[in-house]
Design a protein around this motif. Structure first.
Motif, PDB file in Angstrom:
ATOM      1  N   ARG A  15      56.427 108.716 109.361  1.00  0.00           N
ATOM      2  CA  ARG A  15      56.099 109.789 110.308  1.00  0.00           C
ATOM      3  C   ARG A  15      54.756 109.545 110.980  1.00  0.00           C
ATOM      4  NH1 ARG A  15      57.530 115.198 106.825  1.00  0.00           N
ATOM      5  NH2 ARG A  15      59.542 114.488 106.068  1.00  0.00           N
ATOM      6  N   GLY A  16      54.140 108.412 110.691  1.00  0.00           N
ATOM      7  CA  GLY A  16      52.874 108.064 111.316  1.00  0.00           C
ATOM      8  C   GLY A  16      51.647 108.407 110.493  1.00  0.00           C
ATOM      9  N   CYS A  17      51.841 108.832 109.268  1.00  0.00           N
ATOM     10  CA  CYS A  17      50.716 109.206 108.412  1.00  0.00           C
ATOM     11  C   CYS A  17      50.133 107.965 107.742  1.00  0.00           C
ATOM     12  CB  CYS A  17      51.161 110.187 107.339  1.00  0.00           C
ATOM     13  SG  CYS A  17      51.911 111.687 107.975  1.00  0.00           S
ATOM     14  N   THR A  18      48.836 107.776 107.902  1.00  0.00           N
ATOM     15  CA  THR A  18      48.171 106.663 107.237  1.00  0.00           C
ATOM     16  C   THR A  18      47.018 107.135 106.363  1.00  0.00           C
ATOM     17  OG1 THR A  18      46.758 106.303 109.160  1.00  0.00           O
ATOM     18  CG2 THR A  18      48.793 104.997 109.031  1.00  0.00           C
ATOM     19  N   THR A  19      46.729 108.428 106.370  1.00  0.00           N
ATOM     20  CA  THR A  19      45.671 108.980 105.534  1.00  0.00           C
ATOM     21  C   THR A  19      46.218 110.179 104.769  1.00  0.00           C
ATOM     22  OG1 THR A  19      44.851 110.582 107.154  1.00  0.00           O
ATOM     23  CG2 THR A  19      43.914 108.346 107.242  1.00  0.00           C
ATOM     24  N   LEU A  20      45.542 110.532 103.697  1.00  0.00           N
ATOM     25  CA  LEU A  20      45.937 111.698 102.913  1.00  0.00           C
ATOM     26  C   LEU A  20      45.900 112.954 103.776  1.00  0.00           C
ATOM     27  CD1 LEU A  20      46.684 113.029 100.231  1.00  0.00           C
ATOM     28  CD2 LEU A  20      44.233 113.181  99.725  1.00  0.00           C
ATOM     29  N   CYS A  24      49.119 115.380 104.378  1.00  0.00           N
ATOM     30  CA  CYS A  24      49.093 116.792 103.990  1.00  0.00           C
ATOM     31  C   CYS A  24      49.385 117.691 105.188  1.00  0.00           C
ATOM     32  CB  CYS A  24      47.748 117.142 103.365  1.00  0.00           C
ATOM     33  SG  CYS A  24      47.458 116.361 101.764  1.00  0.00           S
ATOM     34  N   ALA A  25      48.811 117.374 106.325  1.00  0.00           N
ATOM     35  CA  ALA A  25      49.036 118.187 107.521  1.00  0.00           C
ATOM     36  C   ALA A  25      50.487 118.084 108.000  1.00  0.00           C
ATOM     37  CB  ALA A  25      48.083 117.755 108.638  1.00  0.00           C
ATOM     38  N   THR A  26      51.080 116.916 107.892  1.00  0.00           N
ATOM     39  CA  THR A  26      52.448 116.688 108.369  1.00  0.00           C
ATOM     40  C   THR A  26      53.498 117.296 107.444  1.00  0.00           C
ATOM     41  OG1 THR A  26      51.790 114.656 109.470  1.00  0.00           O
ATOM     42  CG2 THR A  26      54.118 114.915 109.020  1.00  0.00           C
ATOM     43  N   THR A  27      53.308 117.120 106.141  1.00  0.00           N
ATOM     44  CA  THR A  27      54.337 117.537 105.189  1.00  0.00           C
ATOM     45  C   THR A  27      54.027 118.847 104.480  1.00  0.00           C
ATOM     46  OG1 THR A  27      53.353 116.366 103.310  1.00  0.00           O
ATOM     47  CG2 THR A  27      54.916 115.125 104.710  1.00  0.00           C
ATOM     48  N   LEU A  44      51.483 107.878  98.995  1.00  0.00           N
ATOM     49  CA  LEU A  44      51.235 107.296 100.313  1.00  0.00           C
ATOM     50  C   LEU A  44      50.796 105.843 100.180  1.00  0.00           C
ATOM     51  CD1 LEU A  44      51.022 107.589 103.386  1.00  0.00           C
ATOM     52  CD2 LEU A  44      48.673 108.408 103.050  1.00  0.00           C
ATOM     53  N   ALA A  45      49.906 105.564  99.235  1.00  0.00           N
ATOM     54  CA  ALA A  45      49.439 104.191  99.031  1.00  0.00           C
ATOM     55  C   ALA A  45      50.593 103.278  98.640  1.00  0.00           C
ATOM     56  CB  ALA A  45      48.350 104.164  97.965  1.00  0.00           C
ATOM     57  N   THR A  46      51.481 103.772  97.786  1.00  0.00           N
ATOM     58  CA  THR A  46      52.647 102.989  97.374  1.00  0.00           C
ATOM     59  C   THR A  46      53.563 102.719  98.556  1.00  0.00           C
ATOM     60  OG1 THR A  46      52.540 103.880  95.135  1.00  0.00           O
ATOM     61  CG2 THR A  46      54.664 102.964  95.843  1.00  0.00           C
ATOM     62  N   GLU A  47      53.782 103.733  99.381  1.00  0.00           N
ATOM     63  CA  GLU A  47      54.652 103.567 100.545  1.00  0.00           C
ATOM     64  C   GLU A  47      54.059 102.553 101.524  1.00  0.00           C
ATOM     65  OE1 GLU A  47      57.070 106.278 103.783  1.00  0.00           O
ATOM     66  OE2 GLU A  47      55.655 107.245 102.455  1.00  0.00           O
ATOM     67  N   ILE A  48      52.771 102.632 101.761  1.00  0.00           N
ATOM     68  CA  ILE A  48      52.114 101.684 102.666  1.00  0.00           C
ATOM     69  C   ILE A  48      52.193 100.269 102.088  1.00  0.00           C
ATOM     70  CG2 ILE A  48      49.884 100.987 103.626  1.00  0.00           C
ATOM     71  CD1 ILE A  48      49.305 104.009 104.011  1.00  0.00           C
ATOM     72  N   ALA A  49      51.988 100.126 100.781  1.00  0.00           N
ATOM     73  CA  ALA A  49      52.064  98.808 100.143  1.00  0.00           C
ATOM     74  C   ALA A  49      53.465  98.215 100.285  1.00  0.00           C
ATOM     75  CB  ALA A  49      51.668  98.911  98.675  1.00  0.00           C
ATOM     76  N   GLN A  50      54.478  99.049 100.173  1.00  0.00           N
ATOM     77  CA  GLN A  50      55.856  98.563 100.331  1.00  0.00           C
ATOM     78  C   GLN A  50      56.108  98.096 101.752  1.00  0.00           C
ATOM     79  OE1 GLN A  50      58.038 101.963  98.941  1.00  0.00           O
ATOM     80  NE2 GLN A  50      57.971 101.305  96.816  1.00  0.00           N
ATOM     81  N   VAL A  51      55.591  98.815 102.723  1.00  0.00           N
ATOM     82  CA  VAL A  51      55.759  98.415 104.124  1.00  0.00           C
ATOM     83  C   VAL A  51      55.059  97.090 104.374  1.00  0.00           C
ATOM     84  CG1 VAL A  51      55.151  99.007 106.501  1.00  0.00           C
ATOM     85  CG2 VAL A  51      56.109 100.754 104.991  1.00  0.00           C
ATOM     86  N   VAL A  52      53.852  96.941 103.852  1.00  0.00           N
ATOM     87  CA  VAL A  52      53.102  95.700 104.032  1.00  0.00           C
ATOM     88  C   VAL A  52      53.825  94.549 103.341  1.00  0.00           C
ATOM     89  CG1 VAL A  52      50.950  94.508 103.435  1.00  0.00           C
ATOM     90  CG2 VAL A  52      50.884  96.826 104.368  1.00  0.00           C
TER      91      VAL A  52
END
Length: 70
Positions: A15-20, A24-27, A44-52
């Motif tokens: 959804r475009g979220c890269t920070t906590l 929080c604001a989005t979800t 969030l960190a886990t999701e970003i790591a998986q994308v990378v």
């Protein structure tokens, strides 16, 4: 009161979220008492790591496929 549970903050990165704060604001996760914020940050960190992890092999494949001939 906002309830935080499994699956709620999922796909925050998509959804475009890269920070906590963005997540929080989005979800709405972590906006109640805030006690789940560390867990939300980890998700969030886990999701970003998986994308990378998926992006690096894809970039290597693209580079190998379209590399200029020597």
């Amino acid at each position: 009161m906002q309830q935080c549970g499994p699956g709620q903050p999922a796909s925050g990165y998509s959804r475009g979220c890269t920070t906590l704060q963005e997540l929080c604001a989005t979800t709405g996760a972590g906006t109640g008492c805030g006690s789940c914020r560390p867990e939300v940050q980890q998700l969030l960190a886990t999701e970003i790591a998986q994308v990378v992890a998926l992006a690096v092999p894809a970039q290597e494949l693209i580079t190998a496929t379209y590399a200029a001939p020597e």
